[in-house]
Design a protein around this motif. Sequence first.
Motif, PDB file in Angstrom:
ATOM      1  N   LEU A 138       5.053   9.873 -11.449  1.00 37.48           N
ATOM      2  CA  LEU A 138       5.714   9.344 -12.549  1.00 37.48           C
ATOM      3  C   LEU A 138       5.622  10.146 -14.059  1.00 37.48           C
ATOM      4  N   GLY A 139       4.848  11.130 -13.748  1.00 36.74           N
ATOM      5  CA  GLY A 139       4.722  12.250 -14.937  1.00 36.74           C
ATOM      6  C   GLY A 139       4.054  11.832 -16.091  1.00 36.74           C
ATOM      7  N   ARG A 140       3.237  10.911 -16.235  1.00 35.58           N
ATOM      8  CA  ARG A 140       2.596  10.502 -17.267  1.00 35.58           C
ATOM      9  C   ARG A 140       1.183   9.880 -17.066  1.00 35.58           C
ATOM     10  N   VAL A 141       0.096   9.994 -18.045  1.00 30.37           N
ATOM     11  CA  VAL A 141      -1.003   9.374 -17.753  1.00 30.37           C
ATOM     12  C   VAL A 141      -0.815   7.851 -18.052  1.00 30.37           C
ATOM     13  N   GLY A 142      -1.603   6.908 -17.391  1.00 26.84           N
ATOM     14  CA  GLY A 142      -1.471   5.618 -17.540  1.00 26.84           C
ATOM     15  C   GLY A 142      -2.150   5.122 -18.802  1.00 26.84           C
ATOM     16  N   ALA A 143      -1.548   3.962 -19.348  1.00 29.66           N
ATOM     17  CA  ALA A 143      -2.408   3.415 -20.539  1.00 29.66           C
ATOM     18  C   ALA A 143      -3.119   2.126 -19.995  1.00 29.66           C
ATOM     19  N   PRO A 144      -4.282   1.827 -20.759  1.00 23.75           N
ATOM     20  CA  PRO A 144      -4.930   0.456 -20.653  1.00 23.75           C
ATOM     21  C   PRO A 144      -4.012  -0.835 -20.212  1.00 23.75           C
ATOM     22  N   ALA A 145      -2.793  -0.615 -21.082  1.00 24.42           N
ATOM     23  CA  ALA A 145      -1.878  -1.961 -21.091  1.00 24.42           C
ATOM     24  C   ALA A 145      -1.174  -2.099 -19.741  1.00 24.42           C
ATOM     25  N   ASP A 146      -1.096  -0.755 -18.944  1.00 23.79           N
ATOM     26  CA  ASP A 146      -0.407  -0.788 -17.608  1.00 23.79           C
ATOM     27  C   ASP A 146      -1.381  -1.662 -16.654  1.00 23.79           C
ATOM     28  N   ILE A 147      -2.849  -1.481 -16.825  1.00 25.72           N
ATOM     29  CA  ILE A 147      -3.704  -2.317 -15.840  1.00 25.72           C
ATOM     30  C   ILE A 147      -3.522  -3.853 -16.259  1.00 25.72           C
ATOM     31  N   ALA A 148      -3.536  -4.144 -17.614  1.00 25.58           N
ATOM     32  CA  ALA A 148      -3.633  -5.454 -18.242  1.00 25.58           C
ATOM     33  C   ALA A 148      -2.318  -6.277 -17.553  1.00 25.58           C
ATOM     34  N   GLU A 149      -1.401  -5.531 -17.419  1.00 25.87           N
ATOM     35  CA  GLU A 149      -0.093  -6.180 -17.089  1.00 25.87           C
ATOM     36  C   GLU A 149      -0.590  -6.581 -15.564  1.00 25.87           C
TER      37      GLU A 149
END
Length: 237
Positions: free
Chosen positions: A196-207
């Motif tokens: 997907l071409g990007r580093v994940g954010a903590p908010a991605d895991i929170a969801e």
Amino acid sequence: MSAPAALITGGTSGIGKATAELLHSRGYRVMVTGVDHVTGAELPEDVVVVRADARSLRDIDDAMDQARRHFGSLDLLFLNAGISRPGPMETTDEDTFDALFDTNVKGTFFTLQKALPLLNQGGSVVITVGAGEGIGAAMTAAKGALLPLVRSLALELAPRRIRVNAVSPGLIETPAYSKMGVSKEMIDSWARDVPLGRVGAPADIAEAVAFLASDAAGYITGDNLTVSGGIGVHARP
């Protein structure tokens, strides 16, 4: 009817903190534990912050006493506390090995054991599993112990309608990387390998955690939700 209550271990930074903020915004009463200091300005004012070391059964007992005092019972237990100590087998000493297993495995096991009397029937447990392969034998073993634990607990707690699931973060930009001495430039270079071409954010895991805790995931237990931007996905011929 009171709002649902969530306890998040390792909730004072990174993924845990983002999850606390998200759940609070959706009406949860939230308590977080951790060893990092968090000021009142960094989390909503009514989030309960408790300093607790996941390796210490005494700290775990104290945290459960506070959860009982503040909430009475729990609807979600997010077992997110964990440490990373990458390195080859040849340079792994006993202290490093013990720290990995005491925090990631022992802490997870006994926190859930001591939280069970507080968990409501129909509640949810989510455990951060994460990746371990390729970053050292000891860390791989410590992380690898958690997924079988999730599956076993899902069966054991099913009669109480308590669902137990795992979330496996991929490349997520958190303070843990800086603690390991990983530079922003190195993280950005790794991102080129993410489909997907990007580093994940903590908010991605929170969801993902919020989903697993919700009624929408009411028929999901013993499963592992990978949130990695496509890392590990292989095209079939």
